[in-house]
Every structure is written in structure tokens, then in C-alpha cells.
Scaffold this motif. Sequence first.
Motif, PDB file in Angstrom:
ATOM      1  N   LYS A 359      54.466 -45.548 106.528  1.00 35.17           N
ATOM      2  CA  LYS A 359      53.146 -45.310 106.095  1.00 35.17           C
ATOM      3  C   LYS A 359      52.872 -45.898 104.991  1.00 35.17           C
ATOM      4  O   LYS A 359      51.623 -46.527 104.750  1.00 35.17           O
ATOM      5  N   ILE A 360      53.601 -45.647 104.022  1.00 33.10           N
ATOM      6  CA  ILE A 360      53.193 -46.624 102.752  1.00 33.10           C
ATOM      7  C   ILE A 360      53.325 -48.174 102.909  1.00 33.10           C
ATOM      8  O   ILE A 360      52.102 -48.652 102.428  1.00 33.10           O
ATOM      9  N   LEU A 361      54.081 -48.780 103.762  1.00 32.63           N
ATOM     10  CA  LEU A 361      54.142 -50.171 103.958  1.00 32.63           C
ATOM     11  C   LEU A 361      52.768 -50.511 104.650  1.00 32.63           C
ATOM     12  O   LEU A 361      52.340 -51.331 104.515  1.00 32.63           O
ATOM     13  N   ASP A 362      52.618 -49.533 105.560  1.00 32.16           N
ATOM     14  CA  ASP A 362      51.256 -49.924 106.467  1.00 32.16           C
ATOM     15  C   ASP A 362      49.945 -49.888 105.652  1.00 32.16           C
ATOM     16  O   ASP A 362      49.140 -50.810 105.714  1.00 32.16           O
ATOM     17  N   PHE A 363      49.898 -49.172 104.584  1.00 38.38           N
ATOM     18  CA  PHE A 363      48.759 -49.229 103.617  1.00 38.38           C
ATOM     19  C   PHE A 363      48.900 -50.481 102.853  1.00 38.38           C
ATOM     20  O   PHE A 363      47.776 -51.024 102.664  1.00 38.38           O
ATOM     21  N   VAL A 364      50.129 -50.804 102.382  1.00 40.11           N
ATOM     22  CA  VAL A 364      50.113 -52.036 101.595  1.00 40.11           C
ATOM     23  C   VAL A 364      49.725 -53.302 102.432  1.00 40.11           C
ATOM     24  O   VAL A 364      49.039 -54.000 101.687  1.00 40.11           O
ATOM     25  N   ASN A 365      50.025 -53.152 103.471  1.00 38.13           N
ATOM     26  CA  ASN A 365      49.464 -54.352 104.436  1.00 38.13           C
ATOM     27  C   ASN A 365      48.557 -54.255 105.244  1.00 38.13           C
ATOM     28  O   ASN A 365      47.797 -55.494 105.739  1.00 38.13           O
ATOM     29  N   ASN A 366      47.778 -53.142 105.120  1.00 36.10           N
ATOM     30  CA  ASN A 366      46.342 -52.938 106.036  1.00 36.10           C
ATOM     31  C   ASN A 366      45.474 -51.938 105.345  1.00 36.10           C
ATOM     32  O   ASN A 366      44.983 -51.031 105.893  1.00 36.10           O
ATOM     33  N   LYS A 367      45.321 -52.369 103.949  1.00 40.47           N
ATOM     34  CA  LYS A 367      44.239 -51.357 103.145  1.00 40.47           C
ATOM     35  C   LYS A 367      43.109 -51.006 104.037  1.00 40.47           C
ATOM     36  O   LYS A 367      42.681 -49.897 103.863  1.00 40.47           O
ATOM     37  N   ASP A 368      42.461 -52.087 104.496  1.00 39.16           N
ATOM     38  CA  ASP A 368      41.116 -51.800 105.058  1.00 39.16           C
ATOM     39  C   ASP A 368      41.084 -50.977 106.182  1.00 39.16           C
ATOM     40  O   ASP A 368      39.863 -50.032 106.375  1.00 39.16           O
ATOM     41  N   ARG A 369      42.417 -50.797 106.788  1.00 33.67           N
ATOM     42  CA  ARG A 369      42.278 -49.813 107.822  1.00 33.67           C
ATOM     43  C   ARG A 369      42.106 -48.284 107.542  1.00 33.67           C
ATOM     44  O   ARG A 369      41.832 -47.523 108.155  1.00 33.67           O
ATOM     45  N   TYR A 370      42.157 -48.219 106.105  1.00 37.56           N
ATOM     46  CA  TYR A 370      42.334 -46.759 105.534  1.00 37.56           C
ATOM     47  C   TYR A 370      41.094 -46.457 104.804  1.00 37.56           C
ATOM     48  O   TYR A 370      40.897 -45.317 104.435  1.00 37.56           O
ATOM     49  N   THR A 371      40.041 -47.415 104.741  1.00 39.65           N
ATOM     50  CA  THR A 371      38.974 -47.134 103.889  1.00 39.65           C
ATOM     51  C   THR A 371      38.365 -45.731 104.184  1.00 39.65           C
ATOM     52  O   THR A 371      37.768 -45.142 103.443  1.00 39.65           O
ATOM     53  N   SER A 372      38.002 -45.854 105.663  1.00 38.24           N
ATOM     54  CA  SER A 372      37.081 -44.791 106.194  1.00 38.24           C
ATOM     55  C   SER A 372      37.741 -43.418 106.014  1.00 38.24           C
ATOM     56  O   SER A 372      37.176 -42.546 105.731  1.00 38.24           O
ATOM     57  N   ILE A 373      39.240 -43.488 106.193  1.00 38.24           N
ATOM     58  CA  ILE A 373      39.898 -42.059 105.989  1.00 38.24           C
ATOM     59  C   ILE A 373      39.776 -41.778 104.357  1.00 38.24           C
ATOM     60  O   ILE A 373      39.690 -40.388 104.309  1.00 38.24           O
ATOM     61  N   ILE A 374      39.742 -42.509 103.431  1.00 37.00           N
ATOM     62  CA  ILE A 374      39.876 -42.402 101.970  1.00 37.00           C
ATOM     63  C   ILE A 374      38.289 -41.621 101.755  1.00 37.00           C
ATOM     64  O   ILE A 374      38.267 -40.930 100.973  1.00 37.00           O
ATOM     65  N   GLU A 375      37.522 -42.374 102.187  1.00 33.91           N
ATOM     66  CA  GLU A 375      36.079 -42.080 101.892  1.00 33.91           C
ATOM     67  C   GLU A 375      35.598 -40.781 102.646  1.00 33.91           C
ATOM     68  O   GLU A 375      35.115 -39.627 101.809  1.00 33.91           O
ATOM     69  N   ARG A 376      36.230 -40.263 103.647  1.00 31.86           N
ATOM     70  CA  ARG A 376      36.235 -39.154 104.415  1.00 31.86           C
ATOM     71  C   ARG A 376      36.915 -37.930 103.578  1.00 31.86           C
ATOM     72  O   ARG A 376      36.367 -36.948 103.255  1.00 31.86           O
ATOM     73  N   GLY A 377      38.073 -38.263 102.970  1.00 36.66           N
ATOM     74  CA  GLY A 377      38.750 -37.253 102.219  1.00 36.66           C
ATOM     75  C   GLY A 377      38.167 -36.953 101.005  1.00 36.66           C
ATOM     76  O   GLY A 377      37.993 -35.825 100.598  1.00 36.66           O
ATOM     77  N   ALA A 378      37.489 -37.782 100.458  1.00 39.08           N
ATOM     78  CA  ALA A 378      36.804 -37.694  98.873  1.00 39.08           C
ATOM     79  C   ALA A 378      35.518 -36.771  99.521  1.00 39.08           C
ATOM     80  O   ALA A 378      35.306 -35.760  98.623  1.00 39.08           O
ATOM     81  N   ARG A 379      34.829 -36.992 100.392  1.00 39.80           N
ATOM     82  CA  ARG A 379      33.595 -36.094 100.922  1.00 39.80           C
ATOM     83  C   ARG A 379      33.899 -34.601 101.172  1.00 39.80           C
ATOM     84  O   ARG A 379      33.474 -33.852 100.925  1.00 39.80           O
ATOM     85  N   TYR A 380      35.029 -34.747 102.006  1.00 39.04           N
ATOM     86  CA  TYR A 380      35.691 -33.465 102.223  1.00 39.04           C
ATOM     87  C   TYR A 380      35.763 -32.430 101.125  1.00 39.04           C
ATOM     88  O   TYR A 380      35.612 -31.406 101.027  1.00 39.04           O
ATOM     89  N   CYS A 381      36.362 -32.931  99.913  1.00 35.67           N
ATOM     90  CA  CYS A 381      36.940 -32.275  98.730  1.00 35.67           C
ATOM     91  C   CYS A 381      35.466 -32.089  97.985  1.00 35.67           C
ATOM     92  O   CYS A 381      35.446 -30.773  97.572  1.00 35.67           O
ATOM     93  N   GLN A 382      34.594 -32.922  97.959  1.00 32.84           N
ATOM     94  CA  GLN A 382      33.353 -32.596  97.348  1.00 32.84           C
ATOM     95  C   GLN A 382      32.419 -31.307  97.658  1.00 32.84           C
ATOM     96  O   GLN A 382      31.958 -30.555  97.236  1.00 32.84           O
ATOM     97  N   ASN A 383      32.583 -31.313  99.316  1.00 32.87           N
ATOM     98  CA  ASN A 383      31.829 -30.303 100.100  1.00 32.87           C
ATOM     99  C   ASN A 383      32.778 -28.974 100.268  1.00 32.87           C
ATOM    100  O   ASN A 383      31.940 -28.060 100.441  1.00 32.87           O
ATOM    101  N   ASN A 384      33.708 -28.998 100.028  1.00 33.35           N
ATOM    102  CA  ASN A 384      34.559 -27.721 100.444  1.00 33.35           C
ATOM    103  C   ASN A 384      35.462 -27.160  99.451  1.00 33.35           C
ATOM    104  O   ASN A 384      35.985 -26.198  99.549  1.00 33.35           O
ATOM    105  N   HIS A 385      35.772 -27.965  98.321  1.00 30.54           N
ATOM    106  CA  HIS A 385      36.942 -27.342  97.304  1.00 30.54           C
ATOM    107  C   HIS A 385      36.258 -27.587  95.990  1.00 30.54           C
ATOM    108  O   HIS A 385      37.077 -27.804  94.852  1.00 30.54           O
ATOM    109  N   ARG A 386      34.980 -27.571  95.610  1.00 33.76           N
ATOM    110  CA  ARG A 386      34.563 -27.189  94.293  1.00 33.76           C
ATOM    111  C   ARG A 386      34.760 -25.900  93.731  1.00 33.76           C
ATOM    112  O   ARG A 386      34.580 -25.057  94.353  1.00 33.76           O
ATOM    113  N   TYR A 387      35.176 -25.992  92.461  1.00 37.67           N
ATOM    114  CA  TYR A 387      35.583 -24.706  91.837  1.00 37.67           C
ATOM    115  C   TYR A 387      34.360 -23.749  91.698  1.00 37.67           C
ATOM    116  O   TYR A 387      34.813 -22.317  91.814  1.00 37.67           O
TER     117      TYR A 387
END
Length: 401
Positions: A359-387
Motif C-alpha cells: 500500500k505504501i509502494l502504491d502511494f509512492v508510485n501513484n500519488k494522484d490516485r489518492y488525492t480525492s481520498i486525502i481530501e475526503r479524509g480532511a473534510r470528514y475530520c473537520q465535519n465530525n471530529h472538532r473538539y
Amino acid sequence: MRIVVLSADDPYIRGGAGGKHVHIKLFIKGLKKNGYKTILISPHLFNRYVMLLFYDYIGGIFSRILKNKNLAYLYRLYVVKYLLLYKFKTKVKNFDYIVCEDILSIEVANMVSEKKKIFAVIHGPIVKEAINHHSINPNIKFPSINLMEKIEKSSYKKVSKIIAVDNNIKEYIASFNFPEEKIYVVYNAIDTDRFRLTNQQEKIEIRKRLNFSEKKVIALIPRRLVKKNGVIYAVKSLAYIKTNFPEDYKKLVFIIAGDGPERKEIEQLKRENNLENLHMLGYIAHDKIVDYFKMSDIVIIPSIYSDEFSEATSLSALEGLATKNLVIASRVGGLKEIIKCHETGVLVEDKNVEELGNKILDFVNNKDRYTSIIERGARYCQNNHRYDLHAKKIAEILFKE
């Protein structure tokens, strides 16, 4: 309304990097932001020389001279219990509710509650965690593990409602015959004001300041080095990458931010495999570690099922999501409740070194594939895990009839 938050742990010790420590500080900050008058009672309010004598020195005699970790652990529990009791009686004049952060706090609350309701936030199974952290030894006959678990069980019976930080902990508390309808699952929260990446330039500037290459893929492992956190399996995945994919290995930097009893074993593994791209930074205070999250590309949470329990709602996983990292975590405990695989992060089987490495290797060689996952993860935290929202939700559950 006046709330007392009671904790046997000092949330300010050494910068308060532990998950429970961070929770307590943010919970109090959130309660105050929502208009609740809140006071914290914990050992940090006590004279440090008294703590050194009664907690460290005498406790050390039981552990080092008598060679009985369990006796030292039980003794220290009682020291903290009565110091908390003394501090409560001298610091608290009036209150409406007590929120306990552990079983010792529950014991003290019952001694001072004046028939008012007591609530608790439970972060994990205290005895099983103590075994996993090498604080107690299950093979010592006195005091036995069964005796300590009886103390834990009796404590839960004394509270009106319990907040559990994931469903595993809810099931654990219910196993002590505590009514399930009085256990509420509220996932952990983070300081999303601090743990957020504004832009790529911020990442580059932090790397320059901390002397890390702009061109490397940085994988951060922000974990205490205890068995349940499975850090050794992340290191084994780096060794797997070096052996089988040497060119990709050159693109990677692994950073371990944390210390603990597993350190020697991990250092030995590093030497045996010549992992020069692995940096072991030791303990980093929570107010300093945010920069390491911001400069990284991947956050690895390689937790395992160990000593009959597993990771709860990992704050490090949430902080990794919020700072726009790809979070790769084990499919255990609360991790699989907060991370949706290939939607907000990536889940792998615990202890599966090759799967993690691939999984680490796949990210190293295919970063663009994970851009939308990373953005959704950040939004999820902002919307659901604010102190502040987290504290408001807990207050609504506990304080409203």
C-alpha cells in the motif's frame, strides 16, 4: 452549571502527548467554549516533591527491590486515589456534576459526590492496557490480575452514564454487566484549528526548517512503542520494501515519533536491516508534533490486536486525516469505525507486513490516485471530529435528563 473533570492521569506531564491527555485538555476547552464552568482535578496540582516521594520512590522500591510490578502498580493506584481525594476536598467548593476519566476518579467521586450523579469517559480496559504497557505482569500471583479486574468492575457500577470512545470499549464495559442503554459511543475529537494543512508551501517550509528533503515521500508513525501499537510491523514493512523494491526504498523516509518498552527491539531490527531511511525521534510533545504531521505524506497506524484488546479511536489517525495525509491503518478496534477504506483512508490487516508495504509502494508510485481520498479524509475530520462539537455532544448526553 459547574463541572468537575476528575483524572488520575496528569494531562500536562511532558507536554501531554498521550491520547487520553489530549482528550482531557480538549474536552475541558470544549466545555468552556460551550458555556460550562469547568475545573480539572488531577495529580499535576499536587506538590511534585510529594509525588516523587510517595509515587516514584516508594513505588520504585516495590518494583525494583521487591521485583513485584503488580504490587508497585496497585500501591501507586492507591497513592493517586488518596491524593486526588485530598485535592478534591481542598479545591472544590461546589459542583453540579463530576465527569471521571478513569476508574480511580470514579472511586474518588463516590467518596465526595454528595449523592449527585457521576459520569465517566472510558478510554480503554485499564488492566489489559497495563499488561500491554509492561506495567504489570500477569504471571505474578499477588496481587493477581483477577483482583485488579474486580476493582475495575466494581468501579463501573458506581456511575450513572458512561461515554465509550468506540464500540469495542462499549462491549467491554457491558461485559461487566453494566446496562448497555447507559453506555454511549462518542468518537474522539482533535483540535482541527491546529491540525490542518493550509497549503503545499507550508509543508515545504516545515521540511526545510526540520531538515527533511522536499523530494522524499515521508511516512510518519506517531505511536508510543508498546505492543498494541504494532510499530515493529511498520518497520518490517520498510525492510520488506528495501529488500524487494530498493529503488522505491530510496524515495522513502520513515519517521517514528514516540518512545516506550519496544524501542530496543525496533532499534535492533533497524540495525539488522540497515534501515538508514528510518528516523527514530523518540518522544515529541503534542504541541510540537503538529509540524511533523503537516510535513508528512503518509501517516501509518499499524495497531494490532494484543492482550485481548486493540486500538480505540486513534487521535493520531484523526490528526493524520486532518493534516491531509494518506492514513494507512490496521483494520482493528475503533480504527475501522472512523476510517472508510478507499474513501477517507486505507485499511490493512494487522501484522500483514507485505500488504502494508505494498500500500505504501502504491502511494509512492501513484500519488494522484489518492488525492480525492486525502481530501475526503480532511473534510470528514473537520465535519465530525472538532473538539467543540465533541464536548457539546457529550454534555447533551450526560447533563440533560
